[in-house]
Design an enzyme around this catalytic site. Structure first.
Site, PDB file in Angstrom:
ATOM      1  N   ASN A  17      33.043   2.707  -1.258  1.00  9.18           N
ATOM      2  CA  ASN A  17      33.189   1.234  -1.259  1.00  9.18           C
ATOM      3  C   ASN A  17      31.871   0.745  -0.661  1.00  9.18           C
ATOM      4  OD1 ASN A  17      35.356  -1.020   0.678  1.00  9.18           O
ATOM      5  ND2 ASN A  17      34.182  -1.448  -1.148  1.00  9.18           N
TER       6      ASN A  17
ATOM      7  N   CYS B 275      37.364  -6.543   6.213  1.00  6.20           N
ATOM      8  CA  CYS B 275      36.957  -5.449   5.329  1.00  6.20           C
ATOM      9  C   CYS B 275      36.845  -4.189   6.179  1.00  6.20           C
ATOM     10  CB  CYS B 275      35.630  -5.753   4.641  1.00  6.20           C
ATOM     11  SG  CYS B 275      35.115  -4.402   3.558  1.00  6.20           S
ATOM     12  N   GLY B 276      37.798  -3.297   6.014  1.00  6.97           N
ATOM     13  CA  GLY B 276      37.864  -2.108   6.862  1.00  6.97           C
ATOM     14  C   GLY B 276      36.676  -1.183   6.701  1.00  6.97           C
ATOM     15  N   ASN B 277      36.324  -0.862   5.452  1.00 13.13           N
ATOM     16  CA  ASN B 277      35.223   0.086   5.239  1.00 13.13           C
ATOM     17  C   ASN B 277      33.906  -0.490   5.751  1.00 13.13           C
ATOM     18  OD1 ASN B 277      36.746   2.166   4.037  1.00 13.13           O
ATOM     19  ND2 ASN B 277      36.706   1.115   2.056  1.00 13.13           N
TER      20      ASN B 277
ATOM     21  N   HIS C 110      47.195  -8.735   1.159  1.00 11.74           N
ATOM     22  CA  HIS C 110      47.426  -7.507   0.383  1.00 11.74           C
ATOM     23  C   HIS C 110      48.846  -7.472  -0.140  1.00 11.74           C
ATOM     24  CE1 HIS C 110      43.761  -5.234   1.439  1.00 11.74           C
ATOM     25  NE2 HIS C 110      43.813  -5.920   2.561  1.00 11.74           N
TER      26      HIS C 110
ATOM     27  N   GLU D 152      40.610  -4.999  -5.826  1.00 12.74           N
ATOM     28  CA  GLU D 152      40.238  -5.931  -4.760  1.00 12.74           C
ATOM     29  C   GLU D 152      39.990  -7.342  -5.270  1.00 12.74           C
ATOM     30  OE1 GLU D 152      37.326  -4.972  -1.933  1.00 12.74           O
ATOM     31  OE2 GLU D 152      37.940  -2.883  -1.749  1.00 12.74           O
ATOM     32  N   ARG D 153      40.554  -8.284  -4.549  1.00  9.06           N
ATOM     33  CA  ARG D 153      40.265  -9.694  -4.766  1.00  9.06           C
ATOM     34  C   ARG D 153      38.747  -9.902  -4.763  1.00  9.06           C
ATOM     35  NH1 ARG D 153      41.813 -14.062  -0.090  1.00  9.06           N
ATOM     36  NH2 ARG D 153      40.541 -12.636   1.131  1.00  9.06           N
TER      37      ARG D 153
ATOM     38  N   CYS E 272      39.452   1.187  -0.186  1.00  6.62           N
ATOM     39  CA  CYS E 272      39.618  -0.114   0.473  1.00  6.62           C
ATOM     40  C   CYS E 272      40.283   0.140   1.822  1.00  6.62           C
ATOM     41  CB  CYS E 272      40.473  -1.042  -0.395  1.00  6.62           C
ATOM     42  SG  CYS E 272      40.782  -2.642   0.376  1.00  6.62           S
TER      43      CYS E 272
ATOM     44  N   SER F 209      41.066  -1.971   4.455  1.00 13.80           N
ATOM     45  CA  SER F 209      42.178  -2.851   4.824  1.00 13.80           C
ATOM     46  C   SER F 209      43.363  -2.607   3.888  1.00 13.80           C
ATOM     47  CB  SER F 209      41.739  -4.323   4.792  1.00 13.80           C
ATOM     48  OG  SER F 209      41.188  -4.664   3.532  1.00 13.80           O
ATOM     49  N   GLY F 210      43.072  -2.234   2.625  1.00 12.65           N
ATOM     50  CA  GLY F 210      44.142  -1.915   1.674  1.00 12.65           C
ATOM     51  C   GLY F 210      44.898  -0.665   2.089  1.00 12.65           C
TER      52      GLY F 210
HETATM   53  N1  LIG Z   1      36.763  -3.292   0.752  1.00 16.06           N
HETATM   54  C1  LIG Z   1      37.360  -3.943   1.877  1.00 16.06           C
HETATM   55  C2  LIG Z   1      38.268  -5.062   1.569  1.00 16.06           C
HETATM   56  C3  LIG Z   1      37.567  -6.262   1.038  1.00 16.06           C
HETATM   57  C4  LIG Z   1      38.580  -7.344   0.933  1.00 16.06           C
HETATM   58  C5  LIG Z   1      38.288  -8.331  -0.071  1.00 16.06           C
HETATM   59  N2  LIG Z   1      38.267  -7.840  -1.419  1.00 16.06           N
HETATM   60  C6  LIG Z   1      39.195  -9.550   0.098  1.00 16.06           C
HETATM   61  O1  LIG Z   1      40.127  -9.568   0.908  1.00 16.06           O
HETATM   62  O2  LIG Z   1      38.936 -10.513  -0.600  1.00 16.06           O
HETATM   63  C7  LIG Z   1      38.003  -2.987   2.835  1.00 16.06           C
HETATM   64  O3  LIG Z   1      37.534  -1.859   2.944  1.00 16.06           O
HETATM   65  O4  LIG Z   1      38.924  -3.374   3.553  1.00 16.06           O
END
Ligand SMILES: N[C@H](CCC[C@H](N)C(=O)O)C(=O)O
Length: 274
Positions: free
Chosen positions: A13, A75-77, A154, A203-204, A212, A214-215
């Site tokens: 990511n 964004c966790g990563n 999510h 991802e949004r 992801c 946070s996912g």
């Molecule tokens: N790649 C990210 C998440 C991005 C989140 C984003 N896509 C949103 O919430 O709009 C992660 O590692 O958590």
């Protein structure tokens, strides 16, 4: 004036990280989207901007933008990547990241693995947010997904019940479903055991990514709420695995995994539309 950046990734990511703690670099949402373009720009899933912290106890304020220029609270990563930058660049093994989702303590262990305290998940429909008062554990959508906010919205589908959902087909439709007024990140999970799952996330604002963070946190929280896995669970994504723990004592979610710098470079912001 050239703007320096780091190109980093967490399990594939990938991120462009720009440090604006000393000076601004004219980054607008349109310019960020142009820079995130994989053919005409540098290319990344998320664009990360570091600013001076303005909360007591925080080391840096971190803003996360998707490839389409929209902003995300979490964004966790990328959080692991920023913690890694602070460790390698400034010698801080422990740091506190200020984000729109709150203060996130992070640490880097001897082996270089990064842990981030992603905070307490929000389970109320208003906090996800959802468009109407529904039970976040069973959304009124085909496939029976569960929703949670990890600082960003999510929804997680558990594919054991529904094997016919293709992330690339279903993801964009669900991301824009009217139930999600701020859109949502859509996870597709398969439970492997009481302590492991497979996960792919649409991802949004960025589309299908290799991982992801946070996912992964959201999927474990939702799986624990459904009684499917233990509070510590390995999440295997296309780009690799994260270890997630939803701590019993205080409800915080801890995420551990790698953070990697691919290269550093510089770009001319004026060469991109603003
Ligand atoms: N790649 C990210 C998440 C991005 C989140 C984003 N896509 C949103 O919430 O709009 C992660 O590692 O958590």
């Amino acid at each position: 004036m050239m703007t320096p950046f780091s190109k980093m990734h967490g399990l594939g990511n990938d991120f462009v990280v720009v440090d604006e703690r000393v000076e601004r670099h004219g980054l607008t949402p349109a310019r960020i989207a142009a820079l995130a373009d994989r053919h005409r720009g540098i290319g990344c899933d998320q664009f990360v901007v570091l600013r001076p912290a303005c909360r007591e106890g925080a080391d840096v304020f971190v803003r996360f933008f998707n490839a389409d220029g929209s902003e995300s609270g979490a964004c966790g990563n990328a959080s692991r990547c920023v913690a890694d930058l602070l460790w390698r660049g400034e010698g801080r093994r422990q740091s506190v990241l200020q984000t729109r989702a709150g203060l996130l303590p992070a640490s880097v262990d001897e082996a270089g693995l990064v842990s981030v305290d992603m905070g307490v998940p929000a389970l109320d429909w208003r906090d996800v947010p959802l468009a109407e008062p529904v039970d976040t554990l069973h959304l009124p959508l085909p496939g029976d997904p569960a929703a949670v906010s990890m600082g960003n919205p999510h929804a997680t589908f558990f594919l054991a019940d529904r094997l016919d959902l293709d992330p690339v087909v279903a993801g964009p439709l669900l991301e824009h479903d009217a139930l999600f007024p701020e859109r949502a990140n859509i996870g597709f999970a398969q439970i492997l055991s009481g302590a492991a799952m497979r996960l792919r996330v649409w991802e949004r604002g960025s589309g299908l990514t290799l991982a992801c963070g946070s996912g992964a946190c959201a999927a474990v929280v939702n799986a624990v709420r459904r009684g499917l896995v233990a509070r510590t669970c390995r999440v295997e994504m296309d780009g690799g695995a994260l270890s997630i723990t939803w701590r019993e004592e205080d409800g915080h979610v801890l995420m551990t995994g790698p953070a990697t710098t691919s290269f550093v470079g510089s770009f001319d912001p004026e060469a991109y539309p603003s």
